[in-house]
Write an enzyme that holds these catalytic residues in place. Structure first.
Site, short mmCIF file in Angstrom:
data_model
loop_
_atom_site.label_atom_id
_atom_site.label_comp_id
_atom_site.label_asym_id
_atom_site.label_seq_id
_atom_site.Cartn_x
_atom_site.Cartn_y
_atom_site.Cartn_z
N LYS A 4 -14.18 80.11 -40.16
CA LYS A 4 -14.66 81.37 -39.57
C LYS A 4 -13.50 82.34 -39.24
O LYS A 4 -12.33 81.95 -39.28
CB LYS A 4 -15.47 81.05 -38.31
CG LYS A 4 -16.73 80.22 -38.62
CD LYS A 4 -17.60 80.05 -37.38
CE LYS A 4 -18.83 79.22 -37.67
NZ LYS A 4 -19.76 79.17 -36.51
N TYR B 42 -27.58 83.41 -41.70
CA TYR B 42 -27.99 82.93 -40.38
C TYR B 42 -29.43 83.31 -40.03
O TYR B 42 -29.79 83.33 -38.85
CB TYR B 42 -27.02 83.45 -39.32
CG TYR B 42 -25.71 82.67 -39.28
CD1 TYR B 42 -25.69 81.31 -38.97
CD2 TYR B 42 -24.50 83.29 -39.54
CE1 TYR B 42 -24.51 80.60 -38.92
CE2 TYR B 42 -23.30 82.58 -39.48
CZ TYR B 42 -23.31 81.23 -39.17
OH TYR B 42 -22.15 80.51 -39.12
N ASN C 145 -16.13 79.17 -33.03
CA ASN C 145 -15.91 77.73 -33.09
C ASN C 145 -15.33 77.24 -34.42
O ASN C 145 -15.55 76.11 -34.83
CB ASN C 145 -17.19 76.98 -32.70
CG ASN C 145 -18.34 77.21 -33.65
OD1 ASN C 145 -18.21 78.01 -34.58
ND2 ASN C 145 -19.44 76.52 -33.46
N HIS D 277 -18.07 76.20 -39.83
CA HIS D 277 -19.50 75.93 -40.01
C HIS D 277 -19.62 74.81 -41.02
O HIS D 277 -18.87 74.76 -41.99
CB HIS D 277 -20.24 77.16 -40.55
CG HIS D 277 -21.60 76.82 -41.11
ND1 HIS D 277 -22.71 76.71 -40.31
CD2 HIS D 277 -22.00 76.49 -42.37
CE1 HIS D 277 -23.74 76.35 -41.06
NE2 HIS D 277 -23.34 76.22 -42.31
N GLU E 285 -27.14 76.75 -49.12
CA GLU E 285 -25.97 77.51 -48.66
C GLU E 285 -24.91 77.62 -49.77
O GLU E 285 -24.30 78.68 -49.95
CB GLU E 285 -25.39 76.85 -47.40
CG GLU E 285 -26.32 76.97 -46.21
CD GLU E 285 -25.86 76.22 -44.96
OE1 GLU E 285 -26.55 76.30 -43.94
OE2 GLU E 285 -24.79 75.57 -44.99
#
Ligand code: CMP
Length: 140
Positions: free
Chosen positions: A11, A51, A114, A117, A128
């Site tokens: 990320k 998302y 965080n 993913h 995905e």
């Protein structure tokens, strides 16, 4: 156990801190193979689609904004039991609860920022991966 593929994103908080190599080292040390990898800037439309299962959550807007705030590295990881294995290697979503030695325990800043993913099921991994990679770009 079967060889599986899972989808991973490093990320914007990871790329901002030059952590691509450090995170990849944890992935590879865990026995997962990076069989496709590309650094991209996610568009608003891509992030919203990716998302969309979280569209009704209060953090959806913040999540989309964060994921489009800087470069990300999208990856396909391959290995025995790769989906569950990568979730174990990432650690809990909230870094305060992530086990010692996991990516999120080592690097994540907060539940939102965080660092990584990973797909939550084999079915979602397939969906995905298709959103970001052509089969010909995955070299096992
Ligand atoms: P990820 O695995 O990418 O999938 C959904 C993401 O939503 C999750 O990681 C977190 O980064 C994010 N998320 C979950 N809970 C919160 C929260 N309370 N506030 C902000 N982001 C969140």
């Amino acid at each position: 156990m079967a060889t599986e593929r899972t989808f991973s994103i490093l990320k914007p908080d990871a790329t901002a801190r030059n952590l691509t190599g450090a995170v990849n080292a944890v992935i590879e040390e865990a026995g997962l193979r990076i069989v496709a990898q590309r650094r991209i800037r996610m568009s608003d439309a891509q992030a919203k689609k990716f998302y969309e299962v979280h569209a009704e959550r209060p953090f959806y807007g913040e999540l989309v904004e964060f994921m489009t705030s800087g470069p990300v590295v999208v990856q396909v990881l391959e290995g025995e039991n790769a989906v569950a294995k990568y979730r174990e290697v990432m650690g809990a979503t909230n870094p305060a609860q992530a086990a010692e030695g996991t990516i999120r325990q080592k690097f994540a800043k907060s539940v939102g920022e965080n660092t990584v993913h990973g797909s939550d099921s084999l079915e979602n991994a397939g969906i995905e991966i298709k959103q970001f990679f052509d089969e010909k770009d995955i070299v096992g």
